[in-house]
Write a protein that holds these residues in place. Sequence first.
Motif, PDB file in Angstrom:
ATOM      1  N   MET A  88       0.390  -0.099  -2.127  1.00 30.03           N
ATOM      2  CA  MET A  88       1.369  -0.380  -1.071  1.00 30.03           C
ATOM      3  C   MET A  88       2.645  -0.912  -1.716  1.00 30.03           C
ATOM      4  N   GLN A  89       3.758  -0.344  -1.304  1.00 25.66           N
ATOM      5  CA  GLN A  89       5.062  -0.843  -1.748  1.00 25.66           C
ATOM      6  C   GLN A  89       5.794  -1.435  -0.559  1.00 25.66           C
ATOM      7  N   LEU A  90       6.205  -2.670  -0.727  1.00 25.41           N
ATOM      8  CA  LEU A  90       6.932  -3.391   0.306  1.00 25.41           C
ATOM      9  C   LEU A  90       8.371  -3.497  -0.187  1.00 25.41           C
TER      10      LEU A  90
ATOM     11  N   MET B 106      -5.183  -1.865   5.518  1.00 29.45           N
ATOM     12  CA  MET B 106      -3.836  -1.341   5.776  1.00 29.45           C
ATOM     13  C   MET B 106      -3.783  -0.958   7.247  1.00 29.45           C
TER      14      MET B 106
ATOM     15  N   VAL C 237       0.095  -5.379   8.478  1.00 34.04           N
ATOM     16  CA  VAL C 237       1.486  -4.994   8.224  1.00 34.04           C
ATOM     17  C   VAL C 237       2.443  -5.884   9.010  1.00 34.04           C
TER      18      VAL C 237
ATOM     19  N   PHE D 185       7.538  -0.227   4.543  1.00 32.97           N
ATOM     20  CA  PHE D 185       6.210  -0.158   3.943  1.00 32.97           C
ATOM     21  C   PHE D 185       5.885   1.287   3.587  1.00 32.97           C
ATOM     22  N   GLU D 186       5.397   1.471   2.360  1.00 28.62           N
ATOM     23  CA  GLU D 186       4.932   2.786   1.929  1.00 28.62           C
ATOM     24  C   GLU D 186       3.566   2.622   1.264  1.00 28.62           C
ATOM     25  N   LEU D 187       2.753   3.670   1.342  1.00 23.63           N
ATOM     26  CA  LEU D 187       1.449   3.588   0.693  1.00 23.63           C
ATOM     27  C   LEU D 187       1.014   4.951   0.192  1.00 23.63           C
TER      28      LEU D 187
ATOM     29  N   LEU E 230       4.029   7.869  -2.642  1.00 22.36           N
ATOM     30  CA  LEU E 230       3.965   6.927  -1.529  1.00 22.36           C
ATOM     31  C   LEU E 230       4.661   7.506  -0.302  1.00 22.36           C
TER      32      LEU E 230
ATOM     33  N   TYR F   7       4.543   4.030   6.170  1.00 19.87           N
ATOM     34  CA  TYR F   7       3.403   3.588   6.976  1.00 19.87           C
ATOM     35  C   TYR F   7       3.555   4.096   8.418  1.00 19.87           C
TER      36      TYR F   7
ATOM     37  N   TYR G  41      -6.352   4.309   8.174  1.00 16.10           N
ATOM     38  CA  TYR G  41      -6.214   4.613   6.753  1.00 16.10           C
ATOM     39  C   TYR G  41      -7.542   4.547   6.006  1.00 16.10           C
TER      40      TYR G  41
END
Length: 759
Positions: free
Chosen positions: A469-471, A682, A687, A716-718, A725, A728, A734
């Motif tokens: 996960m990238q925040l 997730m 989130v 948010f990306e995952l 990624l 979200y 997920y």
Amino acid sequence: MNKDVLDNYHFSWAKTMADVKKVVKYCKMTGYCAHDYETSGHLSSDHRGYPTCISIAFQPGYAYVIPLAHKDSPLRKGNKWKRILKYIGRELIQNDRIVKVAHNFKFEHGWWLKYGIRPRGVILDTMLMKYLLNEKRPHDLKSLAYSFFPQYANYSIKGEDTERTPEGVVQFWSNVPLETLAPYNALDSDLCLRLAIYLEQRIRECGFYQLYRNLLEMASYNLAEVESRGYLVDRPYLDGLCESYKTKIEEAEAKMYVVPSLVKYNKKRVKAAKKALLDGLLEQIEIKTNELDSTTDKKKLGSLQRSITNLQKKYDNYSAGVGLTKKDKESLQPLNLKSVKQLIDFLYYNKYGLRLPIIKYTEDKKTKKPTKNPATSEDVLLELKDKDETGFIETLLKYREITKLYSTYIVGIRDILNPDNTLHGSFLIHGTVTGRLSSRNPNLQNMPRDTTAKDIKYMFVCPKGKVMMQLDYSQAELRVVAGWSQDKQMLEWFRVGHDIHLATACKKYKISYEDAYKIYSNEDDPDFKIWKVRRKQAKTIGFGVLYQQGPNHLKESLSTPDHKATKEEAIEFLDEWFDTFPRIRKFVKKQQRFAEEHGYVVSPFGRKRRLPEARNKREQGKYAKALRDAVNAPIQGTASDFALFSSILIREQIMQGKLPASIEQIGTIHDSLMFYLDPKDMNDEVVDHLFNICKDPDTQKYFGFKLKGITMAVDFELGLRWSKLKGYKRGTDYAEVYKDCYIDHWWENKEIVALQEAT
């Protein structure tokens, strides 16, 4: 070793458990444990690394040294040192009543984690306290000792500064005798404790204690754990990447070497070099022959005849191209693309080269004044590219890009991977003057964008049962400047969710935001490319303001392949931008006036950027740079601090059980945070919790400020790979999407990868 400094320093050994218990007892009596590890020279995350000894000081002026895994250690047999180390960890390091003292505690923290010990309680980190008091280097302990304790100036072990390569460092430190290492180790802890007592008082007096306790100290805790976890890398893919980049480099080289201008240049260059080589030999033969003719000494005659015979033989061999020394062979090679001196000759001077105009000279690193050497940097080559009809410069730029990626992010990463395929970089809290984090081994802050080299990010994958996960903070610096300046227009556009750059372009070209947005969000619209350029220009100006770029620099940034912007156009763009955001103009001027008056500026978090050059108009270059830094540094530092503080709060919430324990931070890249977590965690609830932490962390409570009228925005990306990624989507299960990620080495299964990427 510096005999004068260390030979007379008194310390004690603690070579038995009874001795160690005595040291622990003393630390509990004073409430302090200043300590310093000496190691094999490896990082704590390296499987080959081990601690050789540790020193502990509990009162100024004295220290104990405990031998650990050193080859001379009496505690090495049966791994007695591990039991002792864990005892110290339980009694002192995990005891929140004991103040831990160290210089760069994050380093020590990594070694404690290696042996299952999680530090707790207050840390007095002399490096970080010094960094707050003066953000400019040096920050190392020896430099501080030189300033505060002249009697211990230059204490060192002979040879420690000569081993520069990582392997050299390893070989050096693992071979220092214990008797030599001990006083050095002891003095580190002793001086650190003395400094901590003074520096803690100074940061209180200077108003930095809140910033130290609530941000830097906690960041040290967090980042030590981040470094210990590391990133997982797909090694088979990386091995393939090494081979493919080798081929790319060879192809780029081959393409340059067949450019007619370079072919001709190389022929002339090699011919001239060979002639110079042979002429040099003929000259030596002539000198020896003249000596032979004028001497009557029989012994000397024989020596000269042999010398002439050897030189003649060498001349004949060189003429035939055989028997060349390594140095002579190098002189007869074609242009070395990595040699700046040879490149300058080909690009600018040689009549058989490109003979391009010299548009810029390099700067002397110390004086910052121009030298007589023409520049060959990327910005110069980009400007010269249109003047080169051969295509050489365009290929050279590509070649440089590929070789840099190859050495830094492909071979560079492969060479430091652990056997378990994890990459453990180092994050530097003290690495920049603005407060922004930097990193090394490798420098992940400069990781190439997807548009540049998506194939490199593809190597970073998730462990079994985890997703990535990238925040990512969105337009963090603009949000900071909007809240700080209280510019009504920018605050309003952020409030209604406008794209700031597109909205700015709309105002310039007098079109409604809604109409422009329809065009910009539809790639098939005939005006899409026009609005893409216009938005990019507005973005360039916006960040040009934040980075205080002048019209000359901005005109280059605003230029497109179809239109070369002028200085007048850049000035017009700037004026219109400031007319749109008038309070930002006032904010810029206010920051610069403050720097001129006080010689520093302060960020909302309380960081001080010292700019004494802002008070000296006689040195125009330094003065102008100081005024730029007065605006840029606190904005950049504040945006970074929001991300850093959020990561600290997230860690606290995980430790308190308010967020799932599966969430593990693995990195931070500028204004974004990277995590691994279980896909079942997730979900919308998690989130939302993370989003609320990041958008409006309680800066009022911890730092005494709050940006009014604005919150931070977070995306948010995952996914299962860094380069794959995706945004979200609320309501998505997920756990079902990523159910196959529980398979060992899922990334080697192409069907699973394709299915999950499609989802």
